[in-house]
Design a protein around this motif. Structure first.
Motif, PDB file in Angstrom:
ATOM      1  N   GLY A 166     -43.326  25.544  -0.428  1.00 45.44           N
ATOM      2  CA  GLY A 166     -43.223  25.629   1.023  1.00 45.44           C
ATOM      3  C   GLY A 166     -42.374  24.514   1.599  1.00 45.44           C
ATOM      4  O   GLY A 166     -41.544  24.734   2.490  1.00 45.44           O
ATOM      5  N   LEU A 167     -42.573  23.310   1.079  1.00 47.82           N
ATOM      6  CA  LEU A 167     -41.764  22.172   1.534  1.00 47.82           C
ATOM      7  C   LEU A 167     -40.291  22.360   1.153  1.00 47.82           C
ATOM      8  O   LEU A 167     -39.392  22.035   1.931  1.00 47.82           O
ATOM      9  CB  LEU A 167     -42.302  20.870   0.930  1.00 47.82           C
ATOM     10  CG  LEU A 167     -43.639  20.372   1.486  1.00 47.82           C
ATOM     11  CD1 LEU A 167     -44.139  19.181   0.682  1.00 47.82           C
ATOM     12  CD2 LEU A 167     -43.496  19.991   2.958  1.00 47.82           C
ATOM     13  N   ALA A 168     -40.067  22.880  -0.046  1.00 45.32           N
ATOM     14  CA  ALA A 168     -38.691  23.120  -0.490  1.00 45.32           C
ATOM     15  C   ALA A 168     -38.002  24.137   0.416  1.00 45.32           C
ATOM     16  O   ALA A 168     -36.836  23.985   0.783  1.00 45.32           O
ATOM     17  CB  ALA A 168     -38.689  23.616  -1.932  1.00 45.32           C
ATOM     18  N   TRP A 169     -38.739  25.188   0.780  1.00 46.66           N
ATOM     19  CA  TRP A 169     -38.191  26.193   1.695  1.00 46.66           C
ATOM     20  C   TRP A 169     -37.841  25.579   3.045  1.00 46.66           C
ATOM     21  O   TRP A 169     -36.785  25.873   3.615  1.00 46.66           O
ATOM     22  CB  TRP A 169     -39.204  27.318   1.871  1.00 46.66           C
ATOM     23  CG  TRP A 169     -38.736  28.433   2.765  1.00 46.66           C
ATOM     24  CD1 TRP A 169     -38.923  28.547   4.110  1.00 46.66           C
ATOM     25  CD2 TRP A 169     -37.992  29.576   2.366  1.00 46.66           C
ATOM     26  NE1 TRP A 169     -38.352  29.688   4.586  1.00 46.66           N
ATOM     27  CE2 TRP A 169     -37.771  30.358   3.539  1.00 46.66           C
ATOM     28  CE3 TRP A 169     -37.501  30.040   1.138  1.00 46.66           C
ATOM     29  CZ2 TRP A 169     -37.075  31.548   3.496  1.00 46.66           C
ATOM     30  CZ3 TRP A 169     -36.809  31.235   1.105  1.00 46.66           C
ATOM     31  CH2 TRP A 169     -36.606  31.973   2.272  1.00 46.66           C
ATOM     32  N   TRP A 170     -38.688  24.708   3.552  1.00 45.98           N
ATOM     33  CA  TRP A 170     -38.445  24.072   4.856  1.00 45.98           C
ATOM     34  C   TRP A 170     -37.205  23.187   4.803  1.00 45.98           C
ATOM     35  O   TRP A 170     -36.349  23.241   5.690  1.00 45.98           O
ATOM     36  CB  TRP A 170     -39.661  23.250   5.264  1.00 45.98           C
ATOM     37  CG  TRP A 170     -39.528  22.673   6.651  1.00 45.98           C
ATOM     38  CD1 TRP A 170     -39.828  23.274   7.829  1.00 45.98           C
ATOM     39  CD2 TRP A 170     -39.007  21.374   6.990  1.00 45.98           C
ATOM     40  NE1 TRP A 170     -39.539  22.433   8.882  1.00 45.98           N
ATOM     41  CE2 TRP A 170     -39.029  21.262   8.400  1.00 45.98           C
ATOM     42  CE3 TRP A 170     -38.533  20.305   6.229  1.00 45.98           C
ATOM     43  CZ2 TRP A 170     -38.591  20.131   9.063  1.00 45.98           C
ATOM     44  CZ3 TRP A 170     -38.087  19.167   6.903  1.00 45.98           C
ATOM     45  CH2 TRP A 170     -38.125  19.086   8.297  1.00 45.98           C
ATOM     46  N   PHE A 171     -37.098  22.347   3.754  1.00 47.93           N
ATOM     47  CA  PHE A 171     -35.928  21.478   3.638  1.00 47.93           C
ATOM     48  C   PHE A 171     -34.655  22.293   3.441  1.00 47.93           C
ATOM     49  O   PHE A 171     -33.597  21.951   3.989  1.00 47.93           O
ATOM     50  CB  PHE A 171     -36.103  20.499   2.472  1.00 47.93           C
ATOM     51  CG  PHE A 171     -36.998  19.328   2.797  1.00 47.93           C
ATOM     52  CD1 PHE A 171     -36.608  18.368   3.712  1.00 47.93           C
ATOM     53  CD2 PHE A 171     -38.240  19.200   2.195  1.00 47.93           C
ATOM     54  CE1 PHE A 171     -37.437  17.287   4.027  1.00 47.93           C
ATOM     55  CE2 PHE A 171     -39.069  18.130   2.500  1.00 47.93           C
ATOM     56  CZ  PHE A 171     -38.668  17.170   3.416  1.00 47.93           C
ATOM     57  N   GLY A 172     -34.760  23.364   2.661  1.00 51.72           N
ATOM     58  CA  GLY A 172     -33.598  24.224   2.486  1.00 51.72           C
ATOM     59  C   GLY A 172     -33.170  24.878   3.782  1.00 51.72           C
ATOM     60  O   GLY A 172     -31.978  25.058   4.049  1.00 51.72           O
ATOM     61  N   LYS A 173     -34.146  25.236   4.610  1.00 52.43           N
ATOM     62  CA  LYS A 173     -33.846  25.844   5.907  1.00 52.43           C
ATOM     63  C   LYS A 173     -33.096  24.872   6.806  1.00 52.43           C
ATOM     64  O   LYS A 173     -32.183  25.277   7.541  1.00 52.43           O
ATOM     65  CB  LYS A 173     -35.142  26.298   6.586  1.00 52.43           C
ATOM     66  CG  LYS A 173     -34.919  27.001   7.914  1.00 52.43           C
ATOM     67  CD  LYS A 173     -36.231  27.463   8.528  1.00 52.43           C
ATOM     68  CE  LYS A 173     -36.002  28.177   9.846  1.00 52.43           C
ATOM     69  NZ  LYS A 173     -37.267  28.629  10.465  1.00 52.43           N
ATOM     70  N   GLN A 174     -33.451  23.592   6.768  1.00 52.68           N
ATOM     71  CA  GLN A 174     -32.747  22.604   7.581  1.00 52.68           C
ATOM     72  C   GLN A 174     -31.284  22.503   7.165  1.00 52.68           C
ATOM     73  O   GLN A 174     -30.387  22.358   7.997  1.00 52.68           O
ATOM     74  CB  GLN A 174     -33.423  21.227   7.465  1.00 52.68           C
ATOM     75  CG  GLN A 174     -34.914  21.219   7.792  1.00 52.68           C
ATOM     76  CD  GLN A 174     -35.264  22.041   9.014  1.00 52.68           C
ATOM     77  OE1 GLN A 174     -34.750  21.822  10.104  1.00 52.68           O
ATOM     78  NE2 GLN A 174     -36.152  23.018   8.827  1.00 52.68           N
ATOM     79  N   TYR A 175     -31.055  22.617   5.861  1.00 52.36           N
ATOM     80  CA  TYR A 175     -29.675  22.611   5.359  1.00 52.36           C
ATOM     81  C   TYR A 175     -28.926  23.850   5.858  1.00 52.36           C
ATOM     82  O   TYR A 175     -27.767  23.751   6.303  1.00 52.36           O
ATOM     83  CB  TYR A 175     -29.666  22.579   3.833  1.00 52.36           C
ATOM     84  CG  TYR A 175     -28.296  22.821   3.240  1.00 52.36           C
ATOM     85  CD1 TYR A 175     -27.376  21.783   3.115  1.00 52.36           C
ATOM     86  CD2 TYR A 175     -27.917  24.106   2.820  1.00 52.36           C
ATOM     87  CE1 TYR A 175     -26.120  22.017   2.583  1.00 52.36           C
ATOM     88  CE2 TYR A 175     -26.662  24.342   2.291  1.00 52.36           C
ATOM     89  CZ  TYR A 175     -25.769  23.299   2.173  1.00 52.36           C
ATOM     90  OH  TYR A 175     -24.520  23.533   1.657  1.00 52.36           O
TER      91      TYR A 175
END
Length: 213
Positions: A44-53
């Motif tokens: 979930g955290l990886a998805w969030w950080f990827g979304k910011q990118y």
């Protein structure tokens, strides 16, 4: 908006955690509850950080209001496709100030969004539409340079003008002035093409004003 950043970060985290969990399962014969719960949390955290990118990448290439490409991306696109032949179109909405004056700036913004949508419908999937600034839009149309392409270009320009005219607010007809420049026949740099297209665009605008007087 593309999902590239989200997919990459999720896959990397999943791959690393799979190795980590596999090692401890091989060593201990089981996994702790913390390790099992930690995987979906990390994903979930990886998805969030990827979304910011992905968001940052989107706004580095796209115009925030209309969603079409911006000037920064045009420069990059031009460099990557300098080996191809194409036509640059520069489009300006005539009397666009009247929309803001009669209906307000929010209506003007919505109309710019409509223009962007209509332009995207008028060109091919390999062509590029960008907002150049204010009520000006730039289009790069790939071409083979053959004679019949001139007819196709004229048809495209006529289609653009007619489609945009049809989107005019009630009781307020909006027309466009369009200038064109051929690469590399008329110029080998983006600045050269823009000067030619801009000069032709304003010539067409001035001629229209004279006819309306």
């Amino acid at each position: 908006m593309k999902f590239k950043g989200r997919m990459i970060t999720v896959l990397i985290v999943f791959f690393i955690n799979s190795i980590y969990m596999g090692y401890y399962y091989w060593r201990d014969g089981s996994l702790s509850m913390l390790e099992l719960i930690g995987l979906p949390i990390m994903l979930g955290l990886a998805w969030w950080f990827g979304k910011q990118y992905d968001i940052a990448r989107f706004y580095s290439e796209k115009d925030a209001l209309t969603g079409v490409y911006n000037r920064r991306f045009v420069d990059t696109y031009f460099e990557k496709h300098a080996h191809q032949m194409f036509v640059l179109l520069l489009l300006d909405v005539n009397d666009f100030k009247l929309i803001n004056d009669h209906y307000g700036h929010e209506a003007g913004d919505r109309f710019l969004q409509t223009i962007a949508d209509e332009l995207a419908k008028c060109v091919g999937p390999k062509d590029l539409v960008a907002r150049w600034g204010g009520d000006e839009f730039l289009i790069l149309i790939q071409t083979t340079g053959q004679a019949h392409q001139e007819k196709a270009l004229t048809e495209t320009i006529n289609r653009i003008q007619q489609n945009l005219k049809n989107t005019s607010p009630e009781n307020l007809e909006i027309t466009t002035s369009i200038g064109s420049a051929h690469y590399p026949k008329q110029g080998t740099t983006l600045d050269q093409l823009l000067r030619i297209a801009d000069k032709q665009m304003y010539h067409n605008k001035s001629r229209r004003k004279l006819k309306s007087q």
